[in-house]
Design a protein around this motif. Structure first.
Motif, PDB file in Angstrom:
ATOM      1  N   VAL A  15       0.831  -1.207   0.000  1.00 56.24           N
ATOM      2  CA  VAL A  15       0.000   0.000   0.000  1.00 56.24           C
ATOM      3  C   VAL A  15       0.866   1.257   0.000  1.00 56.24           C
ATOM      4  O   VAL A  15       0.604   2.218  -0.740  1.00 56.24           O
ATOM      5  CB  VAL A  15      -0.944   0.003   1.226  1.00 56.24           C
ATOM      6  N   HIS A  16       1.914   1.262   0.808  1.00 54.42           N
ATOM      7  CA  HIS A  16       2.739   2.463   0.932  1.00 54.42           C
ATOM      8  C   HIS A  16       3.897   2.497  -0.053  1.00 54.42           C
ATOM      9  O   HIS A  16       4.568   3.528  -0.179  1.00 54.42           O
ATOM     10  CB  HIS A  16       3.264   2.590   2.370  1.00 54.42           C
ATOM     11  N   THR A  17       4.157   1.403  -0.740  1.00 48.38           N
ATOM     12  CA  THR A  17       5.210   1.371  -1.765  1.00 48.38           C
ATOM     13  C   THR A  17       4.686   0.657  -3.007  1.00 48.38           C
ATOM     14  O   THR A  17       5.082  -0.467  -3.299  1.00 48.38           O
ATOM     15  CB  THR A  17       6.478   0.657  -1.246  1.00 48.38           C
ATOM     16  N   PRO A  18       3.780   1.282  -3.732  1.00 52.15           N
ATOM     17  CA  PRO A  18       3.213   0.651  -4.924  1.00 52.15           C
ATOM     18  C   PRO A  18       4.224   0.590  -6.058  1.00 52.15           C
ATOM     19  O   PRO A  18       5.349   1.092  -5.952  1.00 52.15           O
ATOM     20  CB  PRO A  18       2.031   1.558  -5.264  1.00 52.15           C
ATOM     21  N   LYS A  19       3.803   0.000  -7.139  1.00 51.51           N
ATOM     22  CA  LYS A  19       4.674  -0.267  -8.282  1.00 51.51           C
ATOM     23  C   LYS A  19       5.456   0.951  -8.742  1.00 51.51           C
ATOM     24  O   LYS A  19       6.658   0.858  -9.050  1.00 51.51           O
ATOM     25  CB  LYS A  19       3.807  -0.811  -9.424  1.00 51.51           C
ATOM     26  N   GLN A  20       4.813   2.122  -8.806  1.00 46.69           N
ATOM     27  CA  GLN A  20       5.480   3.300  -9.351  1.00 46.69           C
ATOM     28  C   GLN A  20       6.660   3.764  -8.502  1.00 46.69           C
ATOM     29  O   GLN A  20       7.504   4.520  -8.970  1.00 46.69           O
ATOM     30  CB  GLN A  20       4.492   4.454  -9.546  1.00 46.69           C
ATOM     31  N   LEU A  21       6.745   3.288  -7.267  1.00 50.72           N
ATOM     32  CA  LEU A  21       7.854   3.663  -6.392  1.00 50.72           C
ATOM     33  C   LEU A  21       8.975   2.624  -6.397  1.00 50.72           C
ATOM     34  O   LEU A  21       9.973   2.790  -5.707  1.00 50.72           O
ATOM     35  CB  LEU A  21       7.350   3.870  -4.961  1.00 50.72           C
ATOM     36  N   LEU A  22       8.806   1.563  -7.185  1.00 50.80           N
ATOM     37  CA  LEU A  22       9.826   0.520  -7.269  1.00 50.80           C
ATOM     38  C   LEU A  22      10.814   0.829  -8.383  1.00 50.80           C
ATOM     39  O   LEU A  22      10.460   1.399  -9.414  1.00 50.80           O
ATOM     40  CB  LEU A  22       9.177  -0.837  -7.543  1.00 50.80           C
ATOM     41  N   ALA A  23      12.051   0.428  -8.173  1.00 48.15           N
ATOM     42  CA  ALA A  23      13.078   0.528  -9.204  1.00 48.15           C
ATOM     43  C   ALA A  23      13.153  -0.814  -9.925  1.00 48.15           C
ATOM     44  O   ALA A  23      13.922  -1.690  -9.546  1.00 48.15           O
ATOM     45  CB  ALA A  23      14.419   0.898  -8.590  1.00 48.15           C
ATOM     46  N   LEU A  24      12.338  -0.984 -10.938  1.00 44.55           N
ATOM     47  CA  LEU A  24      12.281  -2.264 -11.648  1.00 44.55           C
ATOM     48  C   LEU A  24      13.419  -2.418 -12.643  1.00 44.55           C
ATOM     49  O   LEU A  24      13.657  -3.510 -13.151  1.00 44.55           O
ATOM     50  CB  LEU A  24      10.933  -2.414 -12.353  1.00 44.55           C
ATOM     51  N   ARG A  25      14.063  -1.324 -12.958  1.00 48.09           N
ATOM     52  CA  ARG A  25      15.306  -1.407 -13.743  1.00 48.09           C
ATOM     53  C   ARG A  25      16.132  -0.180 -13.400  1.00 48.09           C
ATOM     54  O   ARG A  25      15.616   0.924 -13.252  1.00 48.09           O
ATOM     55  CB  ARG A  25      15.017  -1.477 -15.233  1.00 48.09           C
ATOM     56  N   GLY A  26      17.444  -0.367 -13.265  1.00 46.49           N
ATOM     57  CA  GLY A  26      18.310   0.749 -12.921  1.00 46.49           C
ATOM     58  C   GLY A  26      18.129   1.190 -11.484  1.00 46.49           C
ATOM     59  O   GLY A  26      17.510   0.522 -10.662  1.00 46.49           O
ATOM     60  N   GLY A  27      18.648   2.375 -11.179  1.00 43.34           N
ATOM     61  CA  GLY A  27      18.638   2.867  -9.813  1.00 43.34           C
ATOM     62  C   GLY A  27      17.476   3.767  -9.477  1.00 43.34           C
ATOM     63  O   GLY A  27      17.259   4.076  -8.298  1.00 43.34           O
ATOM     64  N   VAL A 293      16.562 -13.919 -13.109  1.00 44.04           N
ATOM     65  CA  VAL A 293      16.913 -13.997 -11.704  1.00 44.04           C
ATOM     66  C   VAL A 293      17.251 -12.590 -11.265  1.00 44.04           C
ATOM     67  O   VAL A 293      18.250 -12.029 -11.697  1.00 44.04           O
ATOM     68  CB  VAL A 293      18.108 -14.944 -11.474  1.00 44.04           C
ATOM     69  N   GLY A 294      16.397 -11.983 -10.447  1.00 46.76           N
ATOM     70  CA  GLY A 294      16.570 -10.582 -10.113  1.00 46.76           C
ATOM     71  C   GLY A 294      16.568 -10.355  -8.631  1.00 46.76           C
ATOM     72  O   GLY A 294      16.371 -11.267  -7.835  1.00 46.76           O
ATOM     73  N   ASN A 295      16.790  -9.093  -8.240  1.00 46.92           N
ATOM     74  CA  ASN A 295      16.873  -8.788  -6.823  1.00 46.92           C
ATOM     75  C   ASN A 295      16.106  -7.530  -6.466  1.00 46.92           C
ATOM     76  O   ASN A 295      16.356  -6.938  -5.438  1.00 46.92           O
ATOM     77  CB  ASN A 295      18.330  -8.609  -6.408  1.00 46.92           C
ATOM     78  N   GLY A 296      15.176  -7.103  -7.314  1.00 49.65           N
ATOM     79  CA  GLY A 296      14.483  -5.858  -7.011  1.00 49.65           C
ATOM     80  C   GLY A 296      15.385  -4.677  -7.268  1.00 49.65           C
ATOM     81  O   GLY A 296      15.797  -4.440  -8.384  1.00 49.65           O
ATOM     82  N   ARG A 297      15.779  -3.948  -6.216  1.00 52.04           N
ATOM     83  CA  ARG A 297      16.466  -2.682  -6.390  1.00 52.04           C
ATOM     84  C   ARG A 297      17.981  -2.801  -6.435  1.00 52.04           C
ATOM     85  O   ARG A 297      18.638  -2.020  -7.090  1.00 52.04           O
ATOM     86  CB  ARG A 297      16.073  -1.719  -5.262  1.00 52.04           C
ATOM     87  N   ASN A 298      18.560  -3.729  -5.687  1.00 54.63           N
ATOM     88  CA  ASN A 298      19.999  -3.741  -5.487  1.00 54.63           C
ATOM     89  C   ASN A 298      20.586  -5.069  -5.945  1.00 54.63           C
ATOM     90  O   ASN A 298      20.270  -6.120  -5.411  1.00 54.63           O
ATOM     91  CB  ASN A 298      20.304  -3.511  -3.997  1.00 54.63           C
ATOM     92  N   ALA A 299      21.474  -5.012  -6.946  1.00 57.40           N
ATOM     93  CA  ALA A 299      22.026  -6.240  -7.511  1.00 57.40           C
ATOM     94  C   ALA A 299      22.823  -7.031  -6.487  1.00 57.40           C
ATOM     95  O   ALA A 299      23.006  -8.233  -6.637  1.00 57.40           O
ATOM     96  CB  ALA A 299      22.913  -5.918  -8.720  1.00 57.40           C
ATOM     97  N   LEU A 300      23.307  -6.404  -5.431  1.00 56.25           N
ATOM     98  CA  LEU A 300      24.101  -7.117  -4.442  1.00 56.25           C
ATOM     99  C   LEU A 300      23.245  -7.944  -3.501  1.00 56.25           C
ATOM    100  O   LEU A 300      23.753  -8.752  -2.746  1.00 56.25           O
ATOM    101  CB  LEU A 300      24.935  -6.110  -3.630  1.00 56.25           C
ATOM    102  N   ARG A 301      21.939  -7.759  -3.503  1.00 61.93           N
ATOM    103  CA  ARG A 301      21.064  -8.472  -2.573  1.00 61.93           C
ATOM    104  C   ARG A 301      20.445  -9.726  -3.179  1.00 61.93           C
ATOM    105  O   ARG A 301      19.895 -10.550  -2.458  1.00 61.93           O
ATOM    106  CB  ARG A 301      19.945  -7.535  -2.100  1.00 61.93           C
ATOM    107  N   GLY A 302      20.503  -9.858  -4.472  1.00 62.89           N
ATOM    108  CA  GLY A 302      19.848 -10.990  -5.114  1.00 62.89           C
ATOM    109  C   GLY A 302      20.652 -12.269  -4.973  1.00 62.89           C
ATOM    110  O   GLY A 302      21.846 -12.290  -5.236  1.00 62.89           O
ATOM    111  N   ARG A 303      19.992 -13.341  -4.543  1.00 66.89           N
ATOM    112  CA  ARG A 303      20.662 -14.635  -4.410  1.00 66.89           C
ATOM    113  C   ARG A 303      19.752 -15.688  -5.020  1.00 66.89           C
ATOM    114  O   ARG A 303      18.676 -15.958  -4.474  1.00 66.89           O
ATOM    115  CB  ARG A 303      20.943 -14.964  -2.940  1.00 66.89           C
ATOM    116  N   ALA A 304      20.185 -16.280  -6.125  1.00 62.68           N
ATOM    117  CA  ALA A 304      19.326 -17.251  -6.784  1.00 62.68           C
ATOM    118  C   ALA A 304      20.164 -18.258  -7.551  1.00 62.68           C
ATOM    119  O   ALA A 304      21.241 -17.950  -8.044  1.00 62.68           O
ATOM    120  CB  ALA A 304      18.363 -16.549  -7.742  1.00 62.68           C
ATOM    121  N   VAL A 305      19.644 -19.476  -7.622  1.00 65.41           N
ATOM    122  CA  VAL A 305      20.256 -20.541  -8.409  1.00 65.41           C
ATOM    123  C   VAL A 305      19.173 -21.130  -9.301  1.00 65.41           C
ATOM    124  O   VAL A 305      18.095 -21.503  -8.824  1.00 65.41           O
ATOM    125  CB  VAL A 305      20.848 -21.646  -7.494  1.00 65.41           C
TER     126      VAL A 305
END
Length: 365
Positions: A15-27, A293-305
């Motif tokens: 509710v407080h962080t909807p799609k438009q506030l997400l960084a789906l690509r880039g910073g 395989v993504g991590n949302g906003r920060n590439a250093l936080r994503g962990r996936a196999v």
């Protein structure tokens, strides 16, 4: 317009962080990209962001450099007709004949020079003709999640890019969508508009008196506006005005556009639409094709196999997520919730949000 709930991106969006506030690509977030994109042709100090009270603080933080004057807060969300009416009244009090560009804050647009040329043309057509103008996108496939605009006669002085709208077709069934695209005389409705403030207010007074009337009577008082909003119907500008108005023009887009309407659309965005693996963050892919395989906003936080899996999207912010021998899955891992669904059902993630609300599990919203 930055007031949507973004329910199709749960659990990343809330509710407080909807799609438009997400960084789906880039910073930058989608909102920040949209604000930067419109200048030029719009002056930077003429950009106004409309949002609902629930998101106002988060939006203000993202617009910190622009000051409080750049934000117009609705007491609560009532779909696009109310948001546009409120903004048009706000502008008209200062400049009645101003020409407005209206844009959703959660789209992805490539080819910035082409976008700015097309937006400038839409503004010119709106100013010169007094018409309500929408930008239409040439369809690349039979999409059932978009509205379509059937083109009428050519619009003079539009350099071959403009036409009068003959018909609006809202989210057709698959068979009809295929027939529309095959016919070749339709465009997708991008939801990007241009019009004089006076023109859209006049159209609202004809077609949506139940929206514009209470807002005009409420004026600028906070209490009166909140009381008015509680009585407003939730209706889109497309359904409430554009499908009924007589003078609606369309400018054909020359830029690449996506409304990023689901996690499946994010998969295409991250991969560049080419079906290859797109690995972001700390990720390992073995004998896998078309996996995201993504991590949302920060590439250093994503962990996936990903092992021997195809067409998957994995968005993990903290924990290691492994997918093995599966196809076309969306896996989104956040600290308090995990989503697993088939990519074909990505448009239905909002049903999860509806069920959480029905059960009173508001801490997950």
């Amino acid at each position: 317009m930055a007031g949507g709930a973004g329910t199709r991106f749960w659990p990343r969006s809330r509710v407080h962080t909807p799609k438009q506030l997400l960084a789906l690509r880039g910073g930058r977030s989608l909102l920040q990209e949209t604000v930067a994109r419109v200048s030029p042709p719009v002056r930077r100090d003429h950009v106004l962001v409309v949002t609902a009270r629930a998101q106002a603080r988060a939006v203000a933080r993202q617009l910190a450099r622009r000051g409080r004057g750049a934000l117009l807060v609705e007491p609560e969300g009532r779909n696009t007709a109310a948001a546009i009416a409120l903004a048009a009244l706000h502008v008209a009090r200062r400049a009645p004949e101003a020409v407005l560009a209206v844009l959703p804050a959660d789209h992805v647009i490539d080819d910035l020079p082409a976008f700015r040329r097309d937006l400038r043309l839409a503004l010119e057509v709106a100013e010169q003709s007094g018409a309500l103008v929408t930008i239409g996108v040439p369809p690349t496939h039979a999409e059932t999640g978009y509205g379509y605009i059937r083109l009428g006669r050519a619009l003079p002085a539009s350099h071959g890019q403009g036409a009068w709208a003959a018909e609006f077709i809202e989210k057709p069934e698959r068979a009809r969508a295929e027939a529309l695209v095959t016919g070749g005389d339709v465009l997708w409705n991008s939801g990007i508009f241009a019009w004089r403030a006076s023109a859209i207010l006049a159209a609202l007074r004809v077609h949506l008196t139940e929206v514009i009337g209470p807002l005009e009577r409420a004026g600028t008082g906070a209490r009166a506006l909140a009381a008015a909003y509680r009585r407003l119907p939730a209706v889109s500008i497309d359904y409430g005005v554009l499908e009924r108005a007589e003078r609606v023009a369309v400018v054909r887009a020359r830029f690449r556009w996506s409304d990023v309407g689901s996690w499946a659309a994010v998969a295409a965005l991250w991969s560049g639409g080419n079906g290859r693996n797109a690995l972001r963050g700390r990720a390992v892919s073995i004998d896998s094709r078309g996996c995201l395989v993504g991590n949302g906003r920060n590439a250093l936080r994503g962990r996936a196999v990903s092992i021997d899996s195809r067409g998957c999207l994995v968005d993990s912010s903290e924990r290691l997520v492994a997918v093995l021998g599966v196809e076309d899955l969306v896996v989104v891992d956040t600290p308090d919730a995990i989503l697993v669904c088939h990519k074909d059902r990505a448009q239905d993630v909002r049903l999860v949000v509806d069920e959480l609300r029905r059960r009173g599990l508001r801490r997950y919203l």
